[in-house]
Design a protein around this motif. Structure first.
Motif, short mmCIF file in Angstrom:
data_model
loop_
_atom_site.label_atom_id
_atom_site.label_comp_id
_atom_site.label_asym_id
_atom_site.label_seq_id
_atom_site.Cartn_x
_atom_site.Cartn_y
_atom_site.Cartn_z
N LEU A 179 8.56 15.79 -4.46
CA LEU A 179 7.95 14.92 -4.03
C LEU A 179 7.78 14.84 -2.61
CD1 LEU A 179 5.00 12.40 -4.65
CD2 LEU A 179 7.61 10.94 -4.35
N MET A 180 6.42 15.12 -1.36
CA MET A 180 6.56 15.42 -0.15
C MET A 180 5.68 13.75 0.59
SD MET A 180 5.44 19.39 1.13
CE MET A 180 3.93 19.42 1.07
N MET A 181 6.94 13.43 1.51
CA MET A 181 6.34 12.54 2.40
C MET A 181 6.09 12.57 3.91
SD MET A 181 8.46 10.01 -0.47
CE MET A 181 8.02 8.36 -0.07
N ASP A 182 5.01 11.59 3.88
CA ASP A 182 4.09 11.93 5.85
C ASP A 182 4.89 11.00 6.19
OD1 ASP A 182 3.91 12.80 8.43
OD2 ASP A 182 1.66 13.74 7.17
N GLU A 183 6.14 10.11 7.43
CA GLU A 183 6.29 8.83 7.77
C GLU A 183 6.07 7.86 7.13
OE1 GLU A 183 6.90 9.16 10.66
OE2 GLU A 183 6.19 11.26 11.74
N PRO A 184 6.29 7.64 5.80
CA PRO A 184 6.70 6.73 4.61
C PRO A 184 6.63 5.25 5.87
CG PRO A 184 8.09 8.28 4.28
CD PRO A 184 7.49 8.58 4.98
N SER A 185 7.25 5.48 6.38
CA SER A 185 7.87 4.16 7.15
C SER A 185 6.93 3.59 8.32
CB SER A 185 9.60 3.80 7.96
OG SER A 185 9.25 4.54 8.84
N LYS B 264 15.14 7.20 -2.73
CA LYS B 264 16.47 7.81 -2.62
C LYS B 264 16.56 7.21 -4.40
CE LYS B 264 20.52 8.11 -2.55
NZ LYS B 264 21.39 10.02 -1.97
N GLU B 265 16.13 6.11 -5.27
CA GLU B 265 15.52 5.43 -6.78
C GLU B 265 14.69 6.68 -7.75
OE1 GLU B 265 14.69 2.20 -10.16
OE2 GLU B 265 14.65 2.09 -6.92
N VAL B 266 13.78 6.95 -6.78
CA VAL B 266 13.39 7.89 -7.24
C VAL B 266 13.60 9.23 -7.89
CG1 VAL B 266 11.09 9.74 -6.87
CG2 VAL B 266 10.95 6.75 -6.90
N VAL C 267 10.76 -1.12 5.82
CA VAL C 267 11.43 0.04 5.51
C VAL C 267 12.08 -0.06 5.08
CG1 VAL C 267 12.02 1.75 7.53
CG2 VAL C 267 9.95 -0.19 8.03
N LYS C 268 13.65 -0.54 4.70
CA LYS C 268 14.59 -0.37 3.68
C LYS C 268 14.19 -0.21 2.66
CE LYS C 268 18.50 -3.07 3.38
NZ LYS C 268 19.65 -3.89 3.47
N ASP C 269 13.24 -1.32 2.36
CA ASP C 269 12.70 -1.77 0.70
C ASP C 269 11.94 -0.11 0.02
OD1 ASP C 269 13.73 -4.10 0.10
OD2 ASP C 269 12.28 -5.04 0.61
N GLN D 252 0.59 -1.06 0.09
CA GLN D 252 -0.23 -0.01 -0.29
C GLN D 252 0.75 1.43 0.23
OE1 GLN D 252 -3.03 -0.06 3.29
NE2 GLN D 252 -4.57 -2.01 2.04
N GLN D 253 1.95 0.89 0.48
CA GLN D 253 2.78 2.88 0.79
C GLN D 253 3.47 2.20 -0.52
OE1 GLN D 253 3.81 4.98 3.81
NE2 GLN D 253 4.20 5.41 1.79
N MET D 254 3.53 1.05 -1.33
CA MET D 254 4.54 1.56 -2.30
C MET D 254 3.34 1.94 -3.65
SD MET D 254 5.67 -1.86 -3.00
CE MET D 254 7.33 -2.71 -2.21
N LEU D 255 1.64 2.06 -3.33
CA LEU D 255 0.43 2.56 -4.31
C LEU D 255 1.03 3.83 -4.37
CD1 LEU D 255 -1.19 1.90 -6.69
CD2 LEU D 255 -3.00 0.91 -3.97
N ALA D 256 0.41 4.38 -2.97
CA ALA D 256 0.20 5.59 -2.40
C ALA D 256 1.63 6.93 -3.16
CB ALA D 256 0.65 5.41 -0.97
N VAL D 257 3.33 5.91 -3.07
CA VAL D 257 4.00 6.67 -4.28
C VAL D 257 3.66 6.45 -5.56
CG1 VAL D 257 6.30 6.74 -4.28
CG2 VAL D 257 5.86 6.22 -1.80
#
Length: 237
Positions: free
Chosen positions: A156-162, A178-180, A170-172, A140-145
């Motif tokens: 791109l602003m991210m609020d507590e993705p982990s 970083k990749e994006v 979390v590591k992924d 779901q986090q991948m989908l949100a991104v």
């Protein structure tokens, strides 16, 4: 690229932000770390006009966005991945991605961007017809991104993705951030309690304490700062 100057936000009689100033340069990862209730999410809500600041200024590419609506801000290229992911549970993965492109009319380019998101997140491609509510937390986090990327953001602003994810996931997620940044040249403002993981990938960081910026500097400098280690890394990292 994005500049916050002397920003104050008040909830009733409480000052949630007390005159913070930040710079988010183009193409960089900037992180804002701190404990719960420090004002990190409030900062993102103020940038996206989900709340109205009491004082101060926010400029994007040299122009004030203080009088813009949330939709105007998205159209300008500033997109938020909210805390808690907030995918549309009763829609498929692909339908969620298409919703991310709701401000766009270029159908052929939208298709290309869905393919691009699927290249970054192969698991989303495998599950494109699956209801989003049945995905794991990490998926779901991948989908949100991915949904946020569909608006073709510049920031791109991210609020507590982990938040709430298993350590391996979390590591992924941080590797993907970083990749994006590197592959797409995406400017990223990352809000995190996980100071250790966030500062490791950040070009620059700000440490927030009860509505104010306590410390700032290059990510690795803050990671090695004894005060930051004592206050945050032991508890959070």
């Amino acid at each position: 690229m994005l500049t916050i100057e002397n920003l104050y936000v008040r909830y009733g009689g409480i000052e949630a932000l007390r005159g913070i100033s930040m710079q988010i340069p183009e193409g960089k990862i900037v992180t804002l770390v701190g404990a719960n209730g420090a004002g990190k999410s409030t900062t993102l809500r103020a940038i996206t006009k989900l709340i109205t600041p009491a004082l101060g200024g926010i400029t994007y590419k040299g122009e004030s966005i203080m009088n813009c609506t949330t939709q105007d801000i998205v159209k300008k290229g500033i997109t938020l991945v909210p805390e808690g992911r907030r995918v549309f549970a009763d829609l498929t993965v692909e339908e969620n991605l298409k919703i991310g492109a709701y401000t766009r009319k270029d159908q052929s380019e939208i298709r290309k961007d869905i393919d691009y998101v699927n290249d970054i997140f192969p698991r989303l491609k495998e599950r494109k017809n699956q209801l989003a509510g049945t995905l794991s937390g990490g998926e779901q986090q991948m989908l949100a991104v991915g949904r946020a990327l569909m608006s073709k953001p510049k920031v791109l602003m991210m609020d507590e993705p982990s938040l709430g994810l298993a350590p391996l996931v979390v590591k992924d997620i941080f590797a993907i951030i970083k990749e994006v940044n590197e592959k797409a040249g995406m400017t990223i403002l990352l809000i995190e309690q996980n100071a250790n993981a966030a500062l490791k990938i950040a070009d620059y960081g700000y440490v927030m304490e009860t509505g104010s910026i306590g410390l700032e500097g290059p990510g690795m400098d803050l990671l090695n700062n004894e005060q930051v280690k004592e206050l945050y890394l032991g508890k959070i990292g």
